[in-house]
Design an enzyme around this catalytic site. Sequence first.
Site, mmCIF file in Angstrom:
data_model
loop_
_atom_site.group_PDB
_atom_site.id
_atom_site.type_symbol
_atom_site.label_atom_id
_atom_site.label_comp_id
_atom_site.label_asym_id
_atom_site.label_seq_id
_atom_site.Cartn_x
_atom_site.Cartn_y
_atom_site.Cartn_z
ATOM 1 N N LYS A 51 -2.532 47.180 13.866
ATOM 2 C CA LYS A 51 -1.846 47.132 12.801
ATOM 3 C C LYS A 51 -0.648 47.617 12.169
ATOM 4 O O LYS A 51 0.152 46.903 11.404
ATOM 5 C CB LYS A 51 -2.518 49.022 12.361
ATOM 6 C CG LYS A 51 -4.445 48.771 12.128
ATOM 7 C CD LYS A 51 -4.693 50.139 11.878
ATOM 8 C CE LYS A 51 -6.715 49.666 12.609
ATOM 9 N NZ LYS A 51 -7.267 51.065 12.041
ATOM 10 N N GLN A 95 -6.723 57.589 11.387
ATOM 11 C CA GLN A 95 -7.800 56.048 12.555
ATOM 12 C C GLN A 95 -8.785 57.285 13.570
ATOM 13 O O GLN A 95 -8.168 58.915 13.678
ATOM 14 C CB GLN A 95 -6.772 56.115 13.959
ATOM 15 C CG GLN A 95 -7.511 55.376 14.827
ATOM 16 C CD GLN A 95 -7.482 53.915 14.750
ATOM 17 O OE1 GLN A 95 -6.582 52.994 14.118
ATOM 18 N NE2 GLN A 95 -8.396 53.499 14.655
ATOM 19 N N ASP A 118 -8.975 52.712 3.647
ATOM 20 C CA ASP A 118 -9.967 52.416 4.808
ATOM 21 C C ASP A 118 -11.892 52.170 3.927
ATOM 22 O O ASP A 118 -12.872 51.474 4.778
ATOM 23 C CB ASP A 118 -10.566 53.881 5.562
ATOM 24 C CG ASP A 118 -9.734 52.188 7.182
ATOM 25 O OD1 ASP A 118 -10.413 51.473 7.139
ATOM 26 O OD2 ASP A 118 -9.962 53.135 8.175
#
Length: 281
Positions: A51, A95, A118
């Site tokens: 990322k 994460q 997200d």
Amino acid sequence: MELLEGKLVSQKTKDELKLEVESLKKEGINPKLAVIMVGNDSASQIYVRNKNKACEYVGIEFEEYLLSEETKQEELLELIEKLNNKKEINGILLQSPIPRHLDINEAFRKISPEKDVDGFNPINVGKLVLGQDTFISCTPFGIIKILEDYNIEIEGKNAVVIGRSNIVGKPMSQCLLNKNATVTICHSKTKDLPSITKNADILVVAIGKPCFVTKDMVKPGAVVIDVGINRMEDGKLKGDVDFDGVKDKVSYITPVPGGVGPMTVAMLMTNVIKAAKNQNK
Ligand code: NAD
């Protein structure tokens, strides 16, 4: 059979985004992503590194927050609150997985919906269900983007999704429904799975079991999207679909690696830029 090359679509997407970021910067908008990682899960470290690399490529600023395995829930929530209030941060990503003693759902709820790149905050999940503009979680969003890039029609098609996780299966089903497919969701308690998958014009497989979907389970000419990433003993990656067995029966299929995986990162970049633009309206 034609390969659905997510790697190429991802590259094209990132190249377009790079140009967009250049022009946003001229307007004084500098998209910035904050990534929180708790503990040191080795797979997560690789994902976060990817990322970071993608952000560098596209021109998005990247800030990493590494918290120890012993982090308390209040500390995690405090960090999220701090990032919610930092004007220069446009997107926040937590994460997963995080250590078991922490409540990830509470943490996702804490991320401001405007910065939830997200798409895991229940407000954004709800908006997806209602068909409203929102941040769509990156893997399903990437799959829709691949289908669109290859001009594969979704409307009116029988779409079957195997897997009902909050990250992939459920939002995937919703995205396909929003595109007017007739959607069936299958999971570990589904009876006689092949009888359902054999009717799928579009089959999305997200279960995490290598080579689970075999030739006898797919309809001739189907479009097969393999989300699975399974690391085998020899170190190679395999999908959830028996690629070699299925490939001559279908019209399109995503390879593993090089299919869905690269799209996930490209759509994260897309969401961060969207967040930056929304916040600077
Ligand atoms: P998960 O473990 O959270 O969910 C798996 C789902 O599969 C469950 O809903 C379960 O009901 C279903 N399932 C399990 N066994 C089944 C069976 N025998 N028959 C029917 N359904 C069954 O997994 P997840 O997070 O959704 O991930 C699925 C796979 O996708 C994993 O391999 C993961 O690594 C991969 N993944 C890839 C990306 C990407 O970017 N390509 C992103 C996320 C996940």
